[in-house]
Design a protein around this motif. Structure first.
Motif, mmCIF file in Angstrom:
data_model
loop_
_atom_site.group_PDB
_atom_site.id
_atom_site.type_symbol
_atom_site.label_atom_id
_atom_site.label_comp_id
_atom_site.label_asym_id
_atom_site.label_seq_id
_atom_site.Cartn_x
_atom_site.Cartn_y
_atom_site.Cartn_z
ATOM 1 N N ARG A 267 0.836 -1.365 0.059
ATOM 2 C CA ARG A 267 0.045 -0.032 0.053
ATOM 3 C C ARG A 267 0.908 1.230 0.119
ATOM 4 O O ARG A 267 1.734 1.427 0.948
ATOM 5 C CB ARG A 267 -0.849 0.077 1.291
ATOM 6 C CG ARG A 267 -2.032 1.168 1.181
ATOM 7 C CD ARG A 267 -2.856 1.137 2.361
ATOM 8 N NE ARG A 267 -3.533 0.009 2.565
ATOM 9 C CZ ARG A 267 -4.440 -0.501 3.400
ATOM 10 N NH1 ARG A 267 -4.466 0.494 4.718
ATOM 11 N NH2 ARG A 267 -5.017 -1.397 3.619
ATOM 12 N N ARG B 101 -4.839 3.885 0.222
ATOM 13 C CA ARG B 101 -5.984 2.891 0.770
ATOM 14 C C ARG B 101 -5.971 1.665 0.092
ATOM 15 O O ARG B 101 -6.377 0.745 0.615
ATOM 16 C CB ARG B 101 -7.178 3.772 0.918
ATOM 17 C CG ARG B 101 -7.389 4.790 1.859
ATOM 18 C CD ARG B 101 -8.874 5.665 1.639
ATOM 19 N NE ARG B 101 -8.947 6.654 2.738
ATOM 20 C CZ ARG B 101 -10.041 7.434 2.805
ATOM 21 N NH1 ARG B 101 -11.094 6.899 2.182
ATOM 22 N NH2 ARG B 101 -10.078 8.425 3.501
ATOM 23 N N GLN B 102 -5.520 1.790 -1.252
ATOM 24 C CA GLN B 102 -5.782 0.526 -1.942
ATOM 25 C C GLN B 102 -4.452 -0.525 -1.870
ATOM 26 O O GLN B 102 -3.556 -0.016 -1.858
ATOM 27 C CB GLN B 102 -5.755 1.011 -3.469
ATOM 28 C CG GLN B 102 -5.975 -0.179 -4.349
ATOM 29 C CD GLN B 102 -6.317 0.326 -5.834
ATOM 30 O OE1 GLN B 102 -5.752 1.237 -6.236
ATOM 31 N NE2 GLN B 102 -6.222 -0.562 -6.765
ATOM 32 N N GLU B 103 -4.829 -1.580 -1.774
ATOM 33 C CA GLU B 103 -3.868 -2.744 -1.666
ATOM 34 C C GLU B 103 -3.380 -3.164 -3.138
ATOM 35 O O GLU B 103 -4.440 -3.208 -3.917
ATOM 36 C CB GLU B 103 -4.319 -4.103 -1.079
ATOM 37 C CG GLU B 103 -4.739 -3.832 0.404
ATOM 38 C CD GLU B 103 -3.214 -3.992 1.116
ATOM 39 O OE1 GLU B 103 -2.486 -4.712 0.744
ATOM 40 O OE2 GLU B 103 -3.264 -3.508 2.360
#
Length: 471
Positions: free
Chosen positions: A262, A267-269
Motif C-alpha cells: 500500500r 488506501r488501495q492494496e
C-alpha cells in the motif's frame, strides 16, 4: 548395494576415472567408461544406464554442448556434470541442461558417490526444461573452492522464487550475486531494481519502497511509484537490509507475507509479483537480540542464505580478478595493460580489507598510472606501496582485553550473560557519543547508525539521562 545398476562415466583423465570407478564399484555399481563424445554415444546406444557422469572438456568436444541428442534419446537419464572449468558459467550451463548435480574439480568423492546413489534411485523421474538462451556476461569471477559453494547455491535458486539472503563483508560482491540470480533465472525478462537501505534517510525509506500518493506528506506534490511496483515481474534487491529502521521492517514483513503493498497515504492494496534478494554485511542475530531487527522478518528473508567469502579467503582468484578488471578498465577508456607474475604475486599478498571492490579500485589505479604495457612488481610497489596484510583482531589486544578482564572479574549471570555483556558495552558507548553531541539524540543515533527510537528505548532501559551526558 546397487548390484546390476550401470553407470556411464565420460572422463578422459585416466587417474580421475580410476578413482571414481573404484568408489562406485565398491558400492555395487557396474561402471562403463568413455573418453570421448563418440565413445559416449556408442555406449548409450548399446546400454541403459541408471546415471551418467560427464566431464565438460573432452578430446572431441564440449560434454555439455553435445548433450541435446542424448537428452532427446534418454529424457529420464540423470546426468551429473564434473568440470575443472569451475566457473559460474559452467554451473549455470549444467543447470540449463537439468543436470542432476554439478561437481567442480577437485570434488569430494564421498559427496559424488552419494549423489550417484540418489540419481540411481530417482532414475526415470527427471524432466528436462527448455534450456534458456545463455547470457555470457556473467558478473561473478573466480574458480576458487570458496566460490564453488556460491555458484552451486546460485544454480539451485534459478528456477524458483525462494527469497535469498546474501551475507558477506563490504565489497565482496553481494549485488553481483543478486544480478546473477536475476540474469540467469526465469525472471530475467523482468526488471532488476536495487535499493540501498543505508543510503536512504529513515523518514523516506517507506516512500522509496512502497511509493506514495499525492499529498501523503509535506513535499509529496505528486504520486510516486515505489521500488516494489517498479520491480513487478522481476527482482527487487534490498541491499544493507540491516540498516532498515524497525517501522519499515514491519511494513516490509507485511508486504512479503501478503504479496501486496500500500502506497504511503494510500488506501488501495496493490498486488505485487517480485522475487526478493536481500543482503547485509551485518550479523543480524545479535541485532535481533538487541531489538534492532525483527526476528520474524529475518526468518522470512533467510530462506536461502548465500555467504560470500572475503577476498583473503579466495586469494587464488586474485589473478583472474585482476585480469578481468584490466580488461574492464580498457573498455572504459584507460590504457590496455597486461600484468606479469611478479605483480600478481605482490597483489596476492595484500590483505584487501575492502575485498573485491578495493582490488578493482587498485587495478584501475594501476591502469591509470602504469607507464609500460606490462604492469610489473615495481609498478605495483610504486603505485600501491608495500603489501598490507589485514590485521587480525586479537583476543589479547585493545577492547577485547578489557572485555576479557570484565568477564574474568565478575560472577557470570547464567542465562543473561549476553545481555549483561551488551549492557556493559552500550553504556559507555552511548554516554560517550551523547557527550560528543551535547545530548542530541538525533545526532547520536546517526553517529551510532541506529534508529532514534531504538536509542531512546535503550537509554530508558539503561537508565541513562541524555541531558546529563551533554553537560
Amino acid at each position: 548395494m546397487h548390484v546390476g545398476q550401470k553407470i556411464l562415466l565420460v572422463e578422459d583423465d585416466a587417474s580421475i576415472a580410476t578413482v571414481i570407478t573404484a568408489a562406485l564399484e565398491e558400492e555395487g555399481f557396474a561402471v562403463d567408461r568413455a573418453e570421448s563424445i563418440v565413445g559416449r554415444d556408442r555406449l548409450l546406444a548399446q546400454h541403459r544406464y541408471a546415471a551418467m557422469l560427464t566431464d565438460v572438456v573432452l578430446e572431441d568436444g564440449d560434454g555439455i554442448a553435445s548433450l541435446d541428442p542424448v537428452r532427446a534419446e534418454n529424457p529420464d537419464l540423470p546426468i551429473i556434470v564434473l568440470s575443472a572449468q569451475n566457473t559460474l558459467d559452467t554451473a549455470v550451463r549444467a543447470t540449463e541442461i537439468a543436470a542432476f548435480e554439478y561437481f567442480p574439480k577437485p570434488f569430494d568423492l564421498d559427496e559424488l558417490v552419494h549423489a550417484v546413489k540418489q540419481a540411481a534411485r530417482q532414475s526415470g523421474v527427471l524432466s528436462t526444461p527448455d534450456a534458456g538462451e545463455h547470457d555470457g556476461g556473467l558478473p561473478l569471477v573466480g574458480r576458487s573452492q570458496a566460490m564453488q559453494g556460491v555458484y552451486r547455491m546460485i544454480t539451485r535458486v534459478l528456477r524458483n522464487d525462494l527469497t535469498v539472503l546474501v551475507l558477506g563483508e563490504s565489497g565482496t560482491g553481494k549485488e553481483l550475486v543478486a544480478e546473477a540470480i536475476h540474469q540467469l533465472g526465469h525472471r530475467k525478462s523482468g526488471p532488476f531494481i536495487a535499493v540501498n537501505a543505508a543510503a536512504i534517510p529513515h523518514e523516506l525509506i517507506e516512500s522509496e519502497l512502497f511509493g506514495h500518493e499525492k499529498g501523503a506528506f509535506t513535499g509529496a506534490v505528486s504520486q510516486a511509484i515505489g521500488k516494489f511496483e517498479q520491480a513487478n515481474g522481476g527482482t527487487l534487491f534490498l541491499d544493507e537490509i540491516g540498516d532498515m529502521p524497525l517501522e519499515a521492517q514491519t511494513r516490509l514483513l507485511r508486504a512479503l507475507q501478503s504479496g501486496a503493498i500500500r502506497r504511503v497515504g494510500g488506501r488501495q492494496e496493490i498486488a505485487i509479483d517480485v522475487r526478493i534478494v536481500a543482503a547485509t554485511n551485518r550479523d543480524l542475530e545479535p541485532m535481533i537480540a538487541a531489538g534492532r531487527f525483527r526476528e520474524d522478518l529475518y526468518y522470512r528473508l533467510n530462506v536461502v542464505p548465500i555467504t560470500l567469502p572475503p577476498l583473503r579467503e579466495r586469494r587464488d582468484d586474485i589473478p583472474a580478478l585482476v585480469n578481468h578488471f584490466l580488461t574492464q578498465a580498457a573498455s572504459e577508456g584507460l590504457a590496455r595493460h597486461t600484468i606479469d607474475d611478479g605483480a600478481l604475486a605482490r597483489l596476492s599478498r595484500f590483505g584487501w580489507p575492502g575485498n573485491v571492490r578495493e582490488l578493482k579500485n587498485a587495478v584501475y589505479r594501476l591502469a591509470l598510472m602504469a607507464r609500460n604495457d606490462v604492469i610489473d612488481g615495481e609498478t605495483v610497489l610504486s603505485v600501491l606501496g608495500e603489501p598490507r596484510e589485514a590485521t587480525p583482531v586479537s583476543a589479547e589486544s585493545g577492547f577485547a582485553t578489557v572485555l576479557s578482564d570484565w568477564l574474568r572479574s565478575n560472577e557470570l549471570p547464567s542465562g543473561t550473560l549476553y545481555h549483561a555483556a551488551v549492557a556493559e558495552i552500550e553504556r559507555p558507548l552511548f554516554e560517550h557519543v551523547l557527550s560528543q553531541t551535547g545530548g542530541n539524540q538525533v545526532q547520536a543515533a546517526k553517529i551510532l547508525g541506529i534508529n532514534r527510537n531504538t536509542l531512546r528505548k535503550r537509554l530508558t532501559d539503561l537508565a541513562i539521562d541524555p541531558d546529563a551526558c551533554g553537560d
